[in-house]
Design a protein around this motif. Sequence first.
Motif, PDB file in Angstrom:
ATOM      1  N   GLN A   1     -31.395 -12.457 -16.645  1.00 56.03           N
ATOM      2  CA  GLN A   1     -31.884 -11.269 -17.335  1.00 56.03           C
ATOM      3  C   GLN A   1     -33.391 -11.308 -17.379  1.00 56.03           C
ATOM      4  O   GLN A   1     -33.984 -12.210 -17.984  1.00 56.03           O
ATOM      5  N   ALA A   2     -33.996 -10.330 -16.729  1.00 58.37           N
ATOM      6  CA  ALA A   2     -35.443 -10.186 -16.751  1.00 58.37           C
ATOM      7  C   ALA A   2     -35.836  -9.320 -17.946  1.00 58.37           C
ATOM      8  O   ALA A   2     -35.020  -8.539 -18.446  1.00 58.37           O
ATOM      9  N   PRO A   3     -37.072  -9.431 -18.410  1.00 54.03           N
ATOM     10  CA  PRO A   3     -37.515  -8.634 -19.564  1.00 54.03           C
ATOM     11  C   PRO A   3     -37.298  -7.138 -19.341  1.00 54.03           C
ATOM     12  O   PRO A   3     -37.680  -6.598 -18.297  1.00 54.03           O
ATOM     13  N   GLY A   4     -36.656  -6.507 -20.285  1.00 55.30           N
ATOM     14  CA  GLY A   4     -36.434  -5.070 -20.199  1.00 55.30           C
ATOM     15  C   GLY A   4     -35.331  -4.650 -19.249  1.00 55.30           C
ATOM     16  O   GLY A   4     -35.137  -3.444 -19.026  1.00 55.30           O
ATOM     17  N   LYS A   5     -34.616  -5.617 -18.698  1.00 59.74           N
ATOM     18  CA  LYS A   5     -33.559  -5.285 -17.739  1.00 59.74           C
ATOM     19  C   LYS A   5     -32.217  -5.816 -18.230  1.00 59.74           C
ATOM     20  O   LYS A   5     -32.151  -6.688 -19.083  1.00 59.74           O
ATOM     21  N   GLU A   6     -31.155  -5.307 -17.639  1.00 60.40           N
ATOM     22  CA  GLU A   6     -29.812  -5.758 -17.996  1.00 60.40           C
ATOM     23  C   GLU A   6     -29.502  -7.084 -17.299  1.00 60.40           C
ATOM     24  O   GLU A   6     -30.162  -7.477 -16.340  1.00 60.40           O
ATOM     25  N   HIS A   7     -28.447  -7.733 -17.825  1.00 59.48           N
ATOM     26  CA  HIS A   7     -27.952  -8.936 -17.156  1.00 59.48           C
ATOM     27  C   HIS A   7     -27.580  -8.612 -15.712  1.00 59.48           C
ATOM     28  O   HIS A   7     -27.011  -7.556 -15.425  1.00 59.48           O
TER      29      HIS A   7
END
Length: 125
Positions: A39-45
């Motif tokens: 999971q990247a910042p601001g993104k979904e798994h």
Amino acid sequence: QVQLVESGGGLVQAGGSLRLSCAASGRTFNKYTMGWFRQAPGKEHEFVAAISWSGDSTYYADSVKGRFTISRDNAKNTVYLQMNSLKPEDTAVYYCAAGGHYSSTSDYRSFYDYWGQGTQVTVSS
């Protein structure tokens, strides 16, 4: 119950490599399909890779195919994710997960019953 603990994350330059490990408690590790998500910042798994209980079957997201390799050592209750040719877009918290019983691979989050706490991977450009 299975407890999962990831390790091996860190800061690496683009083009470099890291190997993540996920150590599992319990005597039933070898029954589970194991997966890696991120999971990247601001993104979904996002699904990364999975390996079947026997290790005979693996499955990768298109974004990491050819660069990442998932493996497992059932004698050590450990699953690994070897990450080569890392890119800045690989920056994320990486989680390992366990699910199924004597099943093949899956890229669905709902398939997995147990999750680790995550390890940060940061790739600098």
